[in-house]
Design an enzyme around this catalytic site. Structure first.
Site, PDB file in Angstrom:
ATOM      1  CG  HIS A 112      21.065  23.914   2.413  1.00  0.00           C
ATOM      2  ND1 HIS A 112      19.935  23.563   3.114  1.00  0.00           N
ATOM      3  CD2 HIS A 112      21.563  25.007   3.036  1.00  0.00           C
ATOM      4  CE1 HIS A 112      19.750  24.422   4.104  1.00  0.00           C
ATOM      5  NE2 HIS A 112      20.725  25.309   4.073  1.00  0.00           N
ATOM      6  CG  ASP A 122      19.233  15.599  -3.614  1.00  0.00           C
ATOM      7  OD1 ASP A 122      19.469  16.781  -3.305  1.00  0.00           O
ATOM      8  OD2 ASP A 122      18.107  15.191  -3.968  1.00  0.00           O
TER       9      ASP A 122
HETATM   10  C1  GDG Z   1      18.308  21.460  -1.358  1.00  0.00           C
HETATM   11  C2  GDG Z   1      19.289  20.328  -1.646  1.00  0.00           C
HETATM   12  C3  GDG Z   1      18.668  19.316   0.567  1.00  0.00           C
HETATM   13  C4  GDG Z   1       8.832  20.074  -3.945  1.00  0.00           C
HETATM   14  N1  GDG Z   1       7.824  20.251  -4.821  1.00  0.00           N
HETATM   15  C5  GDG Z   1       6.831  20.837  -4.130  1.00  0.00           C
HETATM   16  C6  GDG Z   1       7.251  21.031  -2.823  1.00  0.00           C
HETATM   17  N2  GDG Z   1       8.487  20.553  -2.739  1.00  0.00           N
HETATM   18  C7  GDG Z   1       9.259  20.524  -1.471  1.00  0.00           C
HETATM   19  C8  GDG Z   1       9.483  19.115  -0.994  1.00  0.00           C
HETATM   20  C9  GDG Z   1      10.700  19.313  -0.109  1.00  0.00           C
HETATM   21  C10 GDG Z   1      11.459  20.402  -0.850  1.00  0.00           C
HETATM   22  O1  GDG Z   1      10.537  21.077  -1.696  1.00  0.00           O
HETATM   23  C11 GDG Z   1      12.566  19.829  -1.735  1.00  0.00           C
HETATM   24  O2  GDG Z   1      13.641  19.540  -0.905  1.00  0.00           O
HETATM   25  P1  GDG Z   1      14.787  18.532  -1.304  1.00  0.00           P
HETATM   26  O3  GDG Z   1      15.627  18.327  -0.121  1.00  0.00           O
HETATM   27  O4  GDG Z   1      14.175  17.263  -1.786  1.00  0.00           O
HETATM   28  O5  GDG Z   1      15.581  19.160  -2.542  1.00  0.00           O
HETATM   29  P2  GDG Z   1      16.151  20.641  -2.965  1.00  0.00           P
HETATM   30  O6  GDG Z   1      15.073  21.584  -3.257  1.00  0.00           O
HETATM   31  O7  GDG Z   1      17.093  20.377  -4.095  1.00  0.00           O
HETATM   32  O8  GDG Z   1      16.946  21.144  -1.678  1.00  0.00           O
HETATM   33  C12 GDG Z   1      18.839  19.051  -0.940  1.00  0.00           C
HETATM   34  C13 GDG Z   1      17.842  20.541   0.813  1.00  0.00           C
HETATM   35  O9  GDG Z   1      18.314  21.679   0.092  1.00  0.00           O
HETATM   36  C14 GDG Z   1      17.805  20.918   2.290  1.00  0.00           C
HETATM   37  O10 GDG Z   1      19.074  21.098   2.800  1.00  0.00           O
HETATM   38  O11 GDG Z   1      18.037  18.199   1.160  1.00  0.00           O
HETATM   39  O12 GDG Z   1      19.769  18.019  -1.130  1.00  0.00           O
HETATM   40  O13 GDG Z   1      19.423  20.112  -3.048  1.00  0.00           O
HETATM   41  O14 GDG Z   1      10.355  19.785   1.148  1.00  0.00           O
HETATM   42  O15 GDG Z   1       8.353  18.646  -0.324  1.00  0.00           O
HETATM   43  N3  GDG Z   1       6.482  21.591  -1.856  1.00  0.00           N
HETATM   44  C15 GDG Z   1       5.238  21.981  -2.220  1.00  0.00           C
HETATM   45  N4  GDG Z   1       4.768  21.828  -3.500  1.00  0.00           N
HETATM   46  C16 GDG Z   1       5.514  21.270  -4.476  1.00  0.00           C
HETATM   47  O16 GDG Z   1       5.059  21.127  -5.614  1.00  0.00           O
HETATM   48  N5  GDG Z   1       4.442  22.518  -1.295  1.00  0.00           N
END
Ligand code: GDG
Length: 462
Positions: free
Chosen positions: A156, A364
């Site tokens: 990821h 990322d």
């Molecule tokens: C890893 C990789 C890759 C965040 N704060 C809240 C909340 N979130 C949700 C967001 C989004 C998810 O969490 C974060 O996903 P990201 O992709 O932006 O980042 P990582 O957590 O670092 O994820 C990344 C991912 O895996 C998938 O393969 O894209 O690069 O680092 O969905 O909306 N959700 C809620 N409350 C929050 O306060 N409900």
């Protein structure tokens, strides 16, 4: 269709709407649609001599099998090798890597535990899909236990170039462990290219034209499978009226104010300090923006036991206080910094109510927030996505305003451009971005990975 067995460090709570973290969100969407087994650590640390049997729980079409770890496992495997070595290393942050032999031992021990637990759950026709950097040695452990099923791996987070990877002890063992899988999937072509360079330079293997890695005795499929979101479900959430967000939006409309939004786990890879500095620079460079725009930054707590995360939290609290102290007026607060978790439907409503999505990670794997922001926009009056060129999402989402997250002035200028962009241009960009996130959604991610894992099909051979 074979039964799908997914394994990741933690399993998501499928009943909760506040689940933060990209892996949990991305996998929950995919598994809900196909059904199967999801195995992982239950988040508990217990004292035990003999490894306990996995705990089985059924939620809809998904069976969850979870195991506890010991305190030593937690310290050495999770906090140690996974989050003090691999996480910074894979995000190109050699300055933050803290390698210890005990961490590596803990990592191997826990992967062996996962293999033991999984062996008790597996059936002969299963296909196994293992996720992320915590579990790189798991295929080798399973093969040692006689497992014959197809095993795939998806990373990821980014995969670094060989020059960076080679700085950590046992890098060769790490890559050789990765090559025990039948399919190794990455978010972007850059990551896949980095693995190819490593195996050519350090292992002398040949890369075939379809991306397969020739090990002499067998071939490994290396592929790029960009993760996506369930677009319709997010659009649905964003279109639902959310009373609290709407009241807040009306208030802003009356005052003629716009909102820039950032949502991230509070992680040093997400570029939050320079994002705040860029917002302050916007107010400095374009004084007419003062009182007419505010930044809402939601920073979700994560890995709070680690020093690097305590430091970034302190830095952000100081910075947001400093910016507010410098620019705020009695009736306008430029930065609203929220250290907390928001329900997913409220997040969707907040994205829709914000004129700019500000997504500026230093590095990322993909970044699902960028895709969620686009999915949440109203097509007749959409906001603008400002996106770091170092997010995996930038490989695909070219109609965003692409910025360098290390260049505060560049980000400030693009923020201003986003806030003053004519409606027709916003609509054109939104339409194109929406097409891209629909094309590469969570169903596409699942089906392309499964085609490679079950049938050996890659994009080139499909
Ligand atoms: C890893 C990789 C890759 C965040 N704060 C809240 C909340 N979130 C949700 C967001 C989004 C998810 O969490 C974060 O996903 P990201 O992709 O932006 O980042 P990582 O957590 O670092 O994820 C990344 C991912 O895996 C998938 O393969 O894209 O690069 O680092 O969905 O909306 N959700 C809620 N409350 C929050 O306060 N409900």
């Amino acid at each position: 269709m074979n039964r799908l067995v997914v394994v990741s460090n933690r399993v998501a709570d499928l009943k909760r709407s506040t689940q933060a973290g990209g892996l949990a969100v991305g996998l929950a969407d995919s598994l809900r649609s196909r059904g199967g087994v999801w195995m992982g650590w239950d988040g508990q640390t217990l004292k035990y001599e003999e490894e306990p049997e996995p705990r089985i729980q059924r939620i809809g079409d998904v069976t969850q099998a979870t195991i506890p770890l010991t305190e030593q496992d937690y310290v050495e495997y999770y906090l140690g090798f996974a989050n003090r070595v691999l996480w910074p290393l894979f995000h190109y942050r050699l300055d933050l890597v803290e390698y210890k032999t005990a961490f590596l031992e803990g990592y191997r021990r826990v992967n062996a535990k996962f293999a033991n637990a999984l062996t008790s759950v597996l059936q002969p026709d299963d296909v196994i899909w293992i996720h992320d950097y915590h579990l790189i040695p798991l295929a080798a452990e399973l093969r040692q236990r006689g497992c014959q099923q197809r095993i795939g791996f998806f990373l990821h987070i980014p995969f670094p170039p060989p020059e960076i990877l080679a700085a950590v002890p046992r890098h060769r063992w790490l890559v050789e462990s990765l090559l025990e899988f039948d399919v190794v999937g990455f978010q972007t072509n850059t990551d896949l290219g980095n693995l190819h360079h490593y195996v050519e330079d350090h292992l002398g293997c040949e890369i075939k034209s379809d991306g397969r890695i020739d090990l002499g005795t067998r071939e490994v499929i290396g592929g790029c499978f960009p993760i996506g979101i369930d677009v319709d479900s997010f659009v649905g959430m964003a279109e639902q009226p959310n009373e609290e967000v709407q009241i807040e939006m009306k208030r802003r409309e009356i005052l003629g104010r716009r909102q820039v939004i950032g949502v991230d786990r509070l992680d040093y890879t997400k570029g939050l300090p320079d994002r705040l500095r860029a917002f302050a620079r916007l107010l400095e460079l374009y004084p007419e923006m003062r009182k007419s725009v505010a930044l809402m930054q939601i920073a979700t707590p994560t890995r709070e036991e680690l020093e690097a995360y305590i430091d970034i939290r302190k830095e952000l609290e100081a910075l947001s206080g400093e910016i507010n102290g410098r620019f705020a007026d009695f009736n306008w607060t430029p930065v609203r910094y929220i250290h907390g978790t928001v329900p997913r439907d409220a997040l969707a409503a907040l994205f829709r109510a914000s004129q700019v999505g500000f997504v500026t990670p230093l590095r990322d794997g993909m970044n699902l927030v960028a895709k969620e922001y686009v999915a949440a926009q109203a097509m007749d009056d959409p906001g603008v996505l400002v996106l770091s060129k170092f997010a995996g999402a930038a490989e695909d989402m070219r109609e965003a305003l692409i910025v360098n997250p290390y260049d505060v002035d560049d980000m400030a200028r693009n923020l201003c451009r986003a806030l003053t962009m004519p409606l027709a241009e916003r609509q054109d960009r939104q339409k194109a971005l929406m097409e891209r996130i629909r094309e590469h959604d969570s169903a596409y991610w699942l089906s392309t990975f499964m085609a490679a894992l079950e049938d050996g099909k890659t994009k080139e051979t499909a």
